[in-house]
Motif scaffolding. Structure first.
Motif, mmCIF file in Angstrom:
data_model
loop_
_atom_site.group_PDB
_atom_site.id
_atom_site.type_symbol
_atom_site.label_atom_id
_atom_site.label_comp_id
_atom_site.label_asym_id
_atom_site.label_seq_id
_atom_site.Cartn_x
_atom_site.Cartn_y
_atom_site.Cartn_z
ATOM 1 N N ILE A 109 8.062 31.563 -26.635
ATOM 2 C CA ILE A 109 7.303 31.320 -25.186
ATOM 3 C C ILE A 109 7.610 29.782 -24.281
ATOM 4 O O ILE A 109 7.380 28.938 -25.254
ATOM 5 C CB ILE A 109 5.452 32.278 -24.854
ATOM 6 N N TYR B 145 -5.461 32.879 -22.030
ATOM 7 C CA TYR B 145 -5.454 34.477 -22.457
ATOM 8 C C TYR B 145 -6.207 34.406 -22.692
ATOM 9 O O TYR B 145 -6.999 35.143 -22.926
ATOM 10 C CB TYR B 145 -4.480 33.294 -23.820
ATOM 11 N N LYS C 291 -4.944 36.325 -32.096
ATOM 12 C CA LYS C 291 -3.909 36.967 -31.315
ATOM 13 C C LYS C 291 -3.220 35.353 -30.257
ATOM 14 O O LYS C 291 -2.076 34.937 -29.985
ATOM 15 C CB LYS C 291 -4.192 37.372 -29.971
ATOM 16 N N ARG D 242 4.403 30.592 -31.639
ATOM 17 C CA ARG D 242 5.866 31.410 -30.338
ATOM 18 C C ARG D 242 6.111 30.539 -29.368
ATOM 19 O O ARG D 242 7.348 30.379 -29.408
ATOM 20 C CB ARG D 242 5.450 32.657 -29.548
ATOM 21 N N GLY E 90 -0.837 32.115 -18.727
ATOM 22 C CA GLY E 90 -1.412 33.054 -20.167
ATOM 23 C C GLY E 90 -2.854 33.932 -20.118
ATOM 24 O O GLY E 90 -2.263 34.672 -20.764
ATOM 25 N N ILE F 53 -0.155 33.263 -30.449
ATOM 26 C CA ILE F 53 0.708 32.811 -29.260
ATOM 27 C C ILE F 53 1.508 31.287 -29.686
ATOM 28 O O ILE F 53 2.434 30.995 -29.441
ATOM 29 C CB ILE F 53 -0.236 32.806 -28.246
ATOM 30 N N ARG F 54 -0.218 30.529 -29.984
ATOM 31 C CA ARG F 54 0.967 29.259 -30.064
ATOM 32 C C ARG F 54 2.191 29.011 -30.772
ATOM 33 O O ARG F 54 2.431 28.480 -30.145
ATOM 34 C CB ARG F 54 -0.916 28.761 -30.672
ATOM 35 N N TYR G 129 -2.755 27.725 -21.575
ATOM 36 C CA TYR G 129 -2.007 28.748 -21.682
ATOM 37 C C TYR G 129 -3.317 29.095 -22.437
ATOM 38 O O TYR G 129 -3.022 31.014 -22.394
ATOM 39 C CB TYR G 129 -0.386 29.069 -21.691
#
Length: 367
Positions: free
Chosen positions: A362, A135, A349, A356, A167, A353-354, A131
């Motif tokens: 996520i 991204y 960013k 979350r 991602g 995300i990691r 993911y």
């Protein structure tokens, strides 16, 4: 004074005693060999680190044919090895069979779950690491088209694809993800020619960043990008156009400038399992643009090292252990080879995300 003969006999006896007490680990590798610069090599590195740390003996078995695996694993058990590890899901049946034959010995299995109680089954949340690199791929694609090359068409590799696609779409909802697999048999892990052919087809569809989760076949993707280096505006298919130029200010080699003059954008691969960023340094100069955008790290080395440590300290436990982002079992690679490619803003960013994903905010799909 003791005679030279007596001293020699004492030394020999001490050496024999050490051999009897020294922990021994057997490693049965998957297709592609232990130096595949990917999955197998990561397992090898973990065992080598343990050998250096604990002074233990590690013996390798690299089958030339899948039918030989069970004999190799059984040979380790017959010799009384303290731990035998099967690297790869293909070794499940063999590890399970021999483990059931030897209930007093310890075994390990990478990438699948054994039914034998004396097997430690080490699996990973590949979708989570994928993911993150998906991204990054979408953030940096100039065409809005990214590719995925899988090795063997199996559920394990579907996890890589699912995470990568999710991602990419989270970063840019309109991104197009094209995916293809090398094959349906274990030969798919060691067919770089087929992977190179797939990469060529993806470039013709506009893909400028391609992630390969294909073992030694991934070399075909790396070789293809070394050959072409970039994607040209005049070759873009209908409906695809350049939307960004993130790498305009990155220093390029003379060879790249000659091959990719005019309206072009660089191509990149994303490595897998081990940090393969360095394999994109096609001109042997880290100061110029590297063609490895990043790598999805699958820390098989850490898992193998931990397993051996547990056996060494009499803490071995059979059953499944799962390694995801929370357990530092997967991730993405940043080093001197790709530092100029990925901005600090992008890293911020991805790190958000990691966190979350680790917090459960996520949920990454696995299929």
């Amino acid at each position: 004074m003791k005679s030279v003969l007596t001293l020699t006999l004492i030394a020999a006896a001490a050496s024999a005693a050490l051999a009897q007490t020294q922990m021994r680990v057997g490693m049965a590798y998957d297709a592609g060999g232990k130096f595949d610069k990917s999955f197998n090599e990561s397992a090898y590195n973990g065992a080598a680190k343990a050998a250096k740390t604990y002074g233990l003996q590690v013996k390798d078995f690299e089958p030339s044919d899948p039918s030989q695996v069970v004999q190799g694993i059984r040979a380790f058990a017959t010799d009384g090895f303290d731990l035998t590890i099967g690297v790869g899901f293909n070794n499940n049946a063999s590890i399970t069979q021999v483990a059931k034959e030897n209930p007093d010995l310890s075994f390990g299995l990478i990438d699948d779950v054994s039914s034998a109680p004396n097997v430690a089954s080490l699996t990973f949340k590949e979708e989570e690491g994928s993911y993150l690199v998906g991204y990054l791929a979408a953030l940096n694609s100039a065409t809005g088209v990214v590719g995925f090359i899988g090795g063997m068409d199996i559920p394990l590799i579907h996890k890589f694809e699912a995470g990568y696609a999710a991602g990419a779409r989270a970063a840019k909802p309109g991104v197009k993800v094209v995916a293809q697999y090398v094959g349906t048999t274990p030969d798919a892990w060691n067919n770089p020619g087929k992977a190179k052919e797939i990469a060529s087809g993806m470039r013709s569809k506009g893909a400028d960043i391609i992630f390969a989760a294909a073992g030694a076949s991934g070399k075909g993707l790396q070789d293809y990008i070394k050959q072409v280096q970039c994607i040209k505006g005049a070759q873009l298919p209908s409906g695809v156009k350049f939307g960004s130029d993130n790498f305009a200010k990155v220093t390029k080699s003379a060879g790249y400038k000659a091959a990719c003059a005019g309206n072009t954008r660089p191509m990149f691969f994303i490595g897998v399992d081990s940090d393969q960023n360095y394999l994109g340094d096609y001109d042997n100069n880290p100061a110029t643009m590297n063609h490895g955008l990043t790598s999805m790290l699958k820390r098989v080395d850490n898992a193998v090292y931990t397993l051996i440590s547990n056996v060494k300290s009499n803490k071995f436990k059979g059953g499944q252990s799962v390694f995801g982002l929370k357990e530092a079992g997967v991730g993405y690679a940043m080093d001197n080879f790709n530092r100029a490619l990925i901005s600090s803003a992008q890293i911020a960013k991805v790190e958000a995300i990691r966190q979350r994903i680790i917090a459960g905010k996520i949920v990454v799909p696995s299929k």
